[in-house]
Design a protein around this motif. Sequence first.
Motif, PDB file in Angstrom:
ATOM      1  N   ALA A  44     -28.678 -17.433  22.682  1.00  0.00           N
ATOM      2  CA  ALA A  44     -27.995 -16.152  22.487  1.00  0.00           C
ATOM      3  C   ALA A  44     -26.493 -16.297  22.717  1.00  0.00           C
ATOM      4  CB  ALA A  44     -28.585 -15.105  23.426  1.00  0.00           C
ATOM      5  N   ARG A  45     -26.106 -17.023  23.772  1.00  0.00           N
ATOM      6  CA  ARG A  45     -24.684 -17.187  24.079  1.00  0.00           C
ATOM      7  C   ARG A  45     -23.984 -18.055  23.032  1.00  0.00           C
ATOM      8  NH1 ARG A  45     -21.644 -16.726  28.953  1.00  0.00           N
ATOM      9  NH2 ARG A  45     -23.330 -15.295  29.536  1.00  0.00           N
ATOM     10  N   ALA A  46     -24.688 -19.048  22.520  1.00  0.00           N
ATOM     11  CA  ALA A  46     -24.093 -19.966  21.541  1.00  0.00           C
ATOM     12  C   ALA A  46     -24.093 -19.395  20.126  1.00  0.00           C
ATOM     13  CB  ALA A  46     -24.825 -21.296  21.557  1.00  0.00           C
ATOM     14  N   GLY A  47     -24.857 -18.316  19.906  1.00  0.00           N
ATOM     15  CA  GLY A  47     -24.914 -17.726  18.581  1.00  0.00           C
ATOM     16  C   GLY A  47     -25.760 -18.506  17.600  1.00  0.00           C
ATOM     17  N   CYS A  48     -26.804 -19.156  18.111  1.00  0.00           N
ATOM     18  CA  CYS A  48     -27.712 -19.889  17.230  1.00  0.00           C
ATOM     19  C   CYS A  48     -29.142 -19.456  17.545  1.00  0.00           C
ATOM     20  CB  CYS A  48     -27.555 -21.401  17.388  1.00  0.00           C
ATOM     21  SG  CYS A  48     -28.060 -22.039  19.000  1.00  0.00           S
ATOM     22  N   SER A  49     -30.077 -19.891  16.737  1.00  0.00           N
ATOM     23  CA  SER A  49     -31.472 -19.537  16.974  1.00  0.00           C
ATOM     24  C   SER A  49     -32.099 -20.498  17.975  1.00  0.00           C
ATOM     25  CB  SER A  49     -32.258 -19.596  15.660  1.00  0.00           C
ATOM     26  OG  SER A  49     -32.354 -20.937  15.202  1.00  0.00           O
ATOM     27  N   LYS A  50     -33.185 -20.053  18.605  1.00  0.00           N
ATOM     28  CA  LYS A  50     -33.913 -20.941  19.509  1.00  0.00           C
ATOM     29  C   LYS A  50     -34.461 -22.141  18.753  1.00  0.00           C
ATOM     30  CE  LYS A  50     -36.764 -17.947  21.314  1.00  0.00           C
ATOM     31  NZ  LYS A  50     -37.879 -17.450  22.152  1.00  0.00           N
ATOM     32  N   GLN A  51     -34.854 -21.918  17.495  1.00  0.00           N
ATOM     33  CA  GLN A  51     -35.380 -23.017  16.693  1.00  0.00           C
ATOM     34  C   GLN A  51     -34.329 -24.107  16.511  1.00  0.00           C
ATOM     35  OE1 GLN A  51     -35.700 -19.818  16.016  1.00  0.00           O
ATOM     36  NE2 GLN A  51     -37.920 -19.476  16.074  1.00  0.00           N
ATOM     37  N   THR A  52     -33.075 -23.690  16.256  1.00  0.00           N
ATOM     38  CA  THR A  52     -31.990 -24.660  16.116  1.00  0.00           C
ATOM     39  C   THR A  52     -31.770 -25.417  17.413  1.00  0.00           C
ATOM     40  OG1 THR A  52     -30.860 -23.333  14.428  1.00  0.00           O
ATOM     41  CG2 THR A  52     -29.519 -24.917  15.660  1.00  0.00           C
ATOM     42  N   LEU A  53     -31.813 -24.696  18.514  1.00  0.00           N
ATOM     43  CA  LEU A  53     -31.602 -25.313  19.820  1.00  0.00           C
ATOM     44  C   LEU A  53     -32.681 -26.351  20.117  1.00  0.00           C
ATOM     45  CD1 LEU A  53     -29.524 -24.977  22.099  1.00  0.00           C
ATOM     46  CD2 LEU A  53     -31.107 -23.388  23.198  1.00  0.00           C
ATOM     47  N   TYR A  54     -33.927 -25.980  19.889  1.00  0.00           N
ATOM     48  CA  TYR A  54     -35.026 -26.915  20.147  1.00  0.00           C
ATOM     49  C   TYR A  54     -34.991 -28.080  19.166  1.00  0.00           C
ATOM     50  CZ  TYR A  54     -37.299 -24.016  23.667  1.00  0.00           C
ATOM     51  OH  TYR A  54     -37.585 -23.332  24.824  1.00  0.00           O
ATOM     52  N   ALA A  55     -34.554 -27.840  17.936  1.00  0.00           N
ATOM     53  CA  ALA A  55     -34.476 -28.917  16.954  1.00  0.00           C
ATOM     54  C   ALA A  55     -33.439 -29.962  17.361  1.00  0.00           C
ATOM     55  CB  ALA A  55     -34.132 -28.347  15.581  1.00  0.00           C
ATOM     56  N   HIS A  56     -32.346 -29.519  17.985  1.00  0.00           N
ATOM     57  CA  HIS A  56     -31.292 -30.434  18.387  1.00  0.00           C
ATOM     58  C   HIS A  56     -31.599 -31.144  19.701  1.00  0.00           C
ATOM     59  CE1 HIS A  56     -28.762 -28.560  15.290  1.00  0.00           C
ATOM     60  NE2 HIS A  56     -27.905 -29.542  15.487  1.00  0.00           N
ATOM     61  N   TYR A  57     -32.236 -30.431  20.646  1.00  0.00           N
ATOM     62  CA  TYR A  57     -32.365 -30.979  21.996  1.00  0.00           C
ATOM     63  C   TYR A  57     -33.808 -31.143  22.477  1.00  0.00           C
ATOM     64  CZ  TYR A  57     -27.419 -29.842  21.981  1.00  0.00           C
ATOM     65  OH  TYR A  57     -26.090 -29.768  21.659  1.00  0.00           O
ATOM     66  N   GLY A  58     -34.730 -30.438  21.897  1.00  0.00           N
ATOM     67  CA  GLY A  58     -36.120 -30.610  22.271  1.00  0.00           C
ATOM     68  C   GLY A  58     -36.573 -29.780  23.454  1.00  0.00           C
ATOM     69  N   CYS A  59     -35.813 -29.803  24.542  1.00  0.00           N
ATOM     70  CA  CYS A  59     -36.196 -29.057  25.741  1.00  0.00           C
ATOM     71  C   CYS A  59     -34.964 -28.845  26.616  1.00  0.00           C
ATOM     72  CB  CYS A  59     -37.295 -29.789  26.521  1.00  0.00           C
ATOM     73  SG  CYS A  59     -36.779 -31.397  27.168  1.00  0.00           S
ATOM     74  N   LYS A  60     -35.124 -28.024  27.623  1.00  0.00           N
ATOM     75  CA  LYS A  60     -34.021 -27.701  28.525  1.00  0.00           C
ATOM     76  C   LYS A  60     -33.517 -28.945  29.251  1.00  0.00           C
ATOM     77  CE  LYS A  60     -33.120 -24.935  32.693  1.00  0.00           C
ATOM     78  NZ  LYS A  60     -33.669 -23.904  33.604  1.00  0.00           N
ATOM     79  N   GLN A  61     -34.434 -29.825  29.668  1.00  0.00           N
ATOM     80  CA  GLN A  61     -34.038 -31.037  30.383  1.00  0.00           C
ATOM     81  C   GLN A  61     -33.137 -31.919  29.524  1.00  0.00           C
ATOM     82  OE1 GLN A  61     -37.142 -29.770  30.365  1.00  0.00           O
ATOM     83  NE2 GLN A  61     -37.111 -29.069  32.511  1.00  0.00           N
ATOM     84  N   ASN A  62     -33.496 -32.080  28.252  1.00  0.00           N
ATOM     85  CA  ASN A  62     -32.673 -32.889  27.354  1.00  0.00           C
ATOM     86  C   ASN A  62     -31.311 -32.248  27.112  1.00  0.00           C
ATOM     87  OD1 ASN A  62     -34.691 -34.777  27.097  1.00  0.00           O
ATOM     88  ND2 ASN A  62     -35.439 -33.983  25.137  1.00  0.00           N
ATOM     89  N   LEU A  63     -31.296 -30.920  27.045  1.00  0.00           N
ATOM     90  CA  LEU A  63     -30.039 -30.208  26.842  1.00  0.00           C
ATOM     91  C   LEU A  63     -29.100 -30.429  28.024  1.00  0.00           C
ATOM     92  CD1 LEU A  63     -28.124 -28.234  25.490  1.00  0.00           C
ATOM     93  CD2 LEU A  63     -29.524 -26.347  26.390  1.00  0.00           C
ATOM     94  N   LEU A  64     -29.605 -30.253  29.232  1.00  0.00           N
ATOM     95  CA  LEU A  64     -28.780 -30.462  30.425  1.00  0.00           C
ATOM     96  C   LEU A  64     -28.295 -31.907  30.489  1.00  0.00           C
ATOM     97  CD1 LEU A  64     -30.771 -28.440  33.116  1.00  0.00           C
ATOM     98  CD2 LEU A  64     -28.557 -27.847  32.115  1.00  0.00           C
ATOM     99  N   ARG A  65     -29.160 -32.834  30.129  1.00  0.00           N
ATOM    100  CA  ARG A  65     -28.780 -34.250  30.152  1.00  0.00           C
ATOM    101  C   ARG A  65     -27.638 -34.507  29.161  1.00  0.00           C
ATOM    102  NH1 ARG A  65     -33.520 -36.133  29.716  1.00  0.00           N
ATOM    103  NH2 ARG A  65     -33.756 -36.500  31.952  1.00  0.00           N
TER     104      ARG A  65
END
Length: 215
Positions: A44-65
Motif C-alpha cells: 500500500a505504501r509503495a503503490g504496488c499490488s501484493k502480487q507484485t511484491l510477492y513476485a519480486h521478493y517471495g516473502c517478508k523475510q526476503n524483502l527485509l534481507r
Amino acid sequence: MMPTSSPARPRQERDRRVHEAVHEAVHALLSEQGMRLSMEAVAARAGCSKQTLYAHYGCKQNLLRAVMRDQIALTTVPFDEDGADLRESLLAFAERHLEQLNRPHVIQTCRLLDAESHRFPDQARQIYEDGIAALQDRLAEWLRKASARGQLRHDDPHAMAELLLGMIVGLDFERQRFHTPHRSDAPSRRRWAERTIDSFLRAFAAQGSSPESHA
C-alpha cells in the motif's frame, strides 16, 4: 527503418522504480511500526499490488534481507575500490556510516527494533545477520585485503572490523537512544571519524609504517 527499443528496457526501468518505492516504504514502515510491518502495508505504501511484491521478493523475510543488503552496499561504497589511499577510504566509510546512523528514520527504527526484539526474536536475529553482521563481514574482507597488500599488520580481520565499527560509533548510538545531544552535524562527525581512523591505523599499522604513510 526506425530502430526499436528492446522490450526488456521498459520492464527493467519499471522493476527499478518498484524496487526503489518498495525499499523506501520498508524504511518508512520500520521507523513507524518496527517488526510488525506487513507485506500488505508495504504494498500500500509503495503503490504496488501484493502480487507484485510477492513476485519480486517471495516473502517478508526476503524483502527485509534485500533492504538490509542494499543498505550495506550503500554504506560500503568506498570499499569497491582498491584502497590505494587507505586512510581516505576508511575516513569515507566512517563518515558515511555515521551519517547513515544519524538519519531520523534510522534512529527511530533502531529504537523500535530495540523495544520489540524480545517479541520477534527470529526477525530481530535476521535483521542483525543481514545488517550488522553483513557489514562486519564486508569490512573484514576489505581489511584482510589491506593486510595482504601490506597496508595493515596481519590480525583477525573480523576482530579488527568489530573494533573499528565500535570505535566509529562510540557512544553516539547510546546518546541517540536516550535523546541526548550527539554528533548530528557533518563537521563533528568528520572530526570524530578522523580521530577514530587515525587511532585505528596506529593500532594496526604495518611494521615500519605510520598513519601518514597509508596514502
